[in-house]
Write a protein that holds these residues in place. Structure first.
Motif, PDB file in Angstrom:
ATOM      1  N   MET A  20      31.469 -26.425 -31.474  1.00 26.19           N
ATOM      2  CA  MET A  20      32.383 -25.289 -31.307  1.00 26.19           C
ATOM      3  C   MET A  20      32.428 -24.900 -29.839  1.00 26.19           C
ATOM      4  SD  MET A  20      33.348 -24.638 -34.453  1.00 26.19           S
ATOM      5  CE  MET A  20      34.055 -22.998 -34.419  1.00 26.19           C
ATOM      6  N   LEU A  21      33.631 -24.789 -29.300  1.00 23.61           N
ATOM      7  CA  LEU A  21      33.830 -24.195 -27.984  1.00 23.61           C
ATOM      8  C   LEU A  21      34.126 -22.722 -28.190  1.00 23.61           C
ATOM      9  CD1 LEU A  21      36.064 -26.856 -26.185  1.00 23.61           C
ATOM     10  CD2 LEU A  21      33.654 -26.364 -25.722  1.00 23.61           C
ATOM     11  N   LYS A  22      33.394 -21.847 -27.470  1.00 26.85           N
ATOM     12  CA  LYS A  22      33.544 -20.407 -27.688  1.00 26.85           C
ATOM     13  C   LYS A  22      33.652 -19.664 -26.361  1.00 26.85           C
ATOM     14  CE  LYS A  22      30.995 -20.014 -32.050  1.00 26.85           C
ATOM     15  NZ  LYS A  22      29.917 -19.267 -32.741  1.00 26.85           N
ATOM     16  N   ALA A  23      34.527 -18.667 -26.338  1.00 30.52           N
ATOM     17  CA  ALA A  23      34.602 -17.775 -25.181  1.00 30.52           C
ATOM     18  C   ALA A  23      33.325 -16.949 -25.124  1.00 30.52           C
ATOM     19  CB  ALA A  23      35.817 -16.860 -25.286  1.00 30.52           C
ATOM     20  N   THR A  24      32.710 -16.878 -23.963  1.00 33.67           N
ATOM     21  CA  THR A  24      31.438 -16.166 -23.818  1.00 33.67           C
ATOM     22  C   THR A  24      31.577 -14.687 -24.133  1.00 33.67           C
ATOM     23  OG1 THR A  24      30.721 -17.751 -22.147  1.00 33.67           O
ATOM     24  CG2 THR A  24      29.551 -15.655 -22.201  1.00 33.67           C
ATOM     25  N   THR A  25      32.699 -14.104 -23.760  1.00 35.06           N
ATOM     26  CA  THR A  25      32.921 -12.676 -24.026  1.00 35.06           C
ATOM     27  C   THR A  25      33.925 -12.473 -25.150  1.00 35.06           C
ATOM     28  OG1 THR A  25      34.593 -12.634 -22.262  1.00 35.06           O
ATOM     29  CG2 THR A  25      32.356 -11.963 -21.679  1.00 35.06           C
ATOM     30  N   GLY A  26      34.056 -13.469 -26.015  1.00 34.72           N
ATOM     31  CA  GLY A  26      35.065 -13.413 -27.065  1.00 34.72           C
ATOM     32  C   GLY A  26      34.645 -12.613 -28.270  1.00 34.72           C
ATOM     33  N   ILE A  38      33.086 -20.140 -20.915  1.00 36.47           N
ATOM     34  CA  ILE A  38      32.944 -20.613 -22.289  1.00 36.47           C
ATOM     35  C   ILE A  38      31.616 -21.357 -22.440  1.00 36.47           C
ATOM     36  CG2 ILE A  38      35.436 -20.770 -22.665  1.00 36.47           C
ATOM     37  CD1 ILE A  38      35.242 -23.765 -22.331  1.00 36.47           C
ATOM     38  N   PHE A  39      31.148 -21.447 -23.688  1.00 33.33           N
ATOM     39  CA  PHE A  39      29.924 -22.177 -23.970  1.00 33.33           C
ATOM     40  C   PHE A  39      30.129 -22.996 -25.229  1.00 33.33           C
ATOM     41  CE2 PHE A  39      29.570 -18.448 -26.542  1.00 33.33           C
ATOM     42  CZ  PHE A  39      28.717 -18.744 -27.597  1.00 33.33           C
ATOM     43  N   MET A  40      29.113 -23.769 -25.601  1.00 36.30           N
ATOM     44  CA  MET A  40      29.230 -24.668 -26.744  1.00 36.30           C
ATOM     45  C   MET A  40      28.083 -24.451 -27.718  1.00 36.30           C
ATOM     46  SD  MET A  40      29.146 -28.862 -26.784  1.00 36.30           S
ATOM     47  CE  MET A  40      30.674 -29.020 -25.841  1.00 36.30           C
TER      48      MET A  40
END
Length: 472
Positions: free
Chosen positions: A155-161, A196-198
């Motif tokens: 999963m790729l995710k926005a860090t502040t999402g 972004i992080f994984m």
């Protein structure tokens, strides 16, 4: 004690907070834009103030909200959910201007809003997390290497999402190549950050969240869990408390983990710790919501605790009036999100005028909403019209009462998710209490229903029309 609260929100949650204020003897102050001039929260509040023509900017202006609170004599602000509710800058500005922010501190909001900082805090506290990157990804090349190490899917995710935005699943290297820039763009547009992080993707997990309450005196309790597994595109459709999928041992464990998570960051007020439960029964911390959740009513129904009033009392400096052993769960509750959407047309929004609205009733039925007959649903906001909440002493009774309540409620003039919820209640997997986040995709037949109204519904509509005609 808090005497006057500005509600920095709109719609259903604003009405909910107004009701809590009324019971506590607190003056409520509503705000509205042009789109909400005739909204129910404006009609019900003790005072209301116009915050400009722009449908979004008014509710997102930190300085306007705080200045209005000061000018109108409010000693506190309740942010509700959405808009500024998890904005650390908003909480910090309230603190600086001497206005009580009904929620956690700015520092905690900031820390838990940063997904990587939250992961680090949970790891330090011994709360299990999903394997993933140690920090923000430096670029696509690093993402490719890490995905190979932890294994697809990822999963790729926005860090502040948050709220299901800025997140993409990648099953192959090609997916990763294609989605990396998309997530960067979504993160920048939605959250103003390109970080972004994984994480390793947990395939078709169950989504279980725990409601916690913490005061400024060091007391932290959990109010059991909610099952939010039935969702579409990371957006919840219905929620259940407690989860019919957990054993007593799992329920005890996840409650302890949630309390530990809250204690680790010095949390105060109401919050939610969200977990993924994988197929082998392992829990993984996903995120912490530093605000009241949309689905809080199901927790209220099984515990008898008013969460909004609890928020206000904690913000006023009062200690929690109960310890963990004092909190008991009673029966089951389910919340159906009644959205102005057309499930048979890929859930497209269906905004417009509500020509007729019938609220459901009877034992164990509650409706939290902000709609009425003749109300025009503006296209500028979320599509949720109301939350139909049902309680029953056991699971089978909940299913029966849920069907009855869904047949009771009537929203005409726009398409809604009501018939889709009835379809869900008819599936064997749901009846047996076995479902996960892949439920909607696994049941495409749920949109195969007829909109033809039953004779009972037709009779009710005709009777209401005749009564209205006679009243002219």
């Amino acid at each position: 004690m808090i005497k006057k609260i500005l509600i920095a929100n709109r719609g259903e949650i604003a009405v909910r907070i107004i009701r809590a204020c009324a019971e506590l003897g607190i003056t409520s102050v509503a705000v509205y834009t042009d789109a909400d001039r005739h909204a129910l929260h404006v009609k019900k509040a003790d005072e209301s103030y116009y915050i400009g023509p722009d449908s979004q900017a008014g509710y997102l202006s930190i300085h306007r909200m705080v200045n209005l609170a000061r000018a109108s004599g409010c000693d506190a602000i309740h942010p509700g959910y959405g808009f500024l509710s998890e904005n650390a800058g908003f909480a910090r500005q309230c603190e600086a201007r001497g206005v009580i922010f009904i929620g956690p501190t700015a520092a905690v909001i900031e820390r838990m809003g940063d997904k990587l900082a939250a992961r680090a805090a949970m790891i330090a506290a011994g709360v299990p997390v999903v394997p993933g990157s140690e920090g923000n990804l430096s670029g696509l090349d690093e993402a490719v290497v890490l995905a190979d190490e932890i294994g697809y899917p990822v999963m790729l995710k926005a860090t502040t999402g948050g709220g299901g935005r800025g997140i993409r699943r990648c099953d192959t290297p090609d997916d990763l190549q294609r989605n990396y820039d998309r997530v960067l763009s979504e993160a920048t547009k939605a959250f103003g950050s390109a970080e972004i992080f994984m994480e390793k993707a947990v395939v078709n997990p169950r989504h279980i969240e725990v409601q916690i309450l913490a005061d400024a005196h060091g007391n932290v309790v959990h109010l059991f869990e909610r099952d939010c597994s039935i969702q579409r595109r990371h957006q919840k459709l219905l929620e259940i408390a407690p989860s019919p999928q957990l054993s007593d041992a799992q329920r005890e464990l996840i409650g302890e983990l949630a309390v530990r998570a809250a204690q680790a960051v010095g949390y105060t007020n109401a919050g939610t710790v969200e977990f993924l439960l994988d197929q082998d029964g392992s829990f993984y911390f996903m995120e912490m919501n530093t605000r009241l959740q949309v689905e809080h009513p199901v927790t209220e129904m099984i515990t008898g605790i008013d969460l909004v009033q609890a928020q206000i009392n904690v913000a006023a400096g009062l200690p929690l009036p109960y310890a963990q052993q004092d909190i008991a769960r009673n029966g089951f509750a389910i919340e159906f999100r009644i959205n102005a959407e057309d499930p048979q047309n890929d859930f497209l929004p269906s905004f417009g005028r509500i020509t007729r609205y019938f609220a459901p009733g009877g034992p164990g039925v509650r409706t939290d909403g902000a709609i009425y007959t003749g109300y025009y649903i503006p296209p500028h906001y979320d599509s949720m019209l109301a939350k139909l909440v049902v309680w029953a002493p056991d699971w089978d009774g909940l299913l029966r009462r849920g069907r009855r309540a869904l047949h009771d409620i009537g929203v005409y003039g726009v398409k809604t998710t009501i018939p889709y919820h009835l379809q869900i209640l008819g599936t064997s997997a749901f009846i047996e209490g076995h479902f996960d986040t892949g439920f909607v995709e696994a049941h495409p037949e749920l949109t195969d229903y007829s909109l033809k109204r039953s004779s009972r519904e037709m009779a009710a509509a005709i009777a209401a029309t005749l009564a209205a005609h006679r009243g002219l």
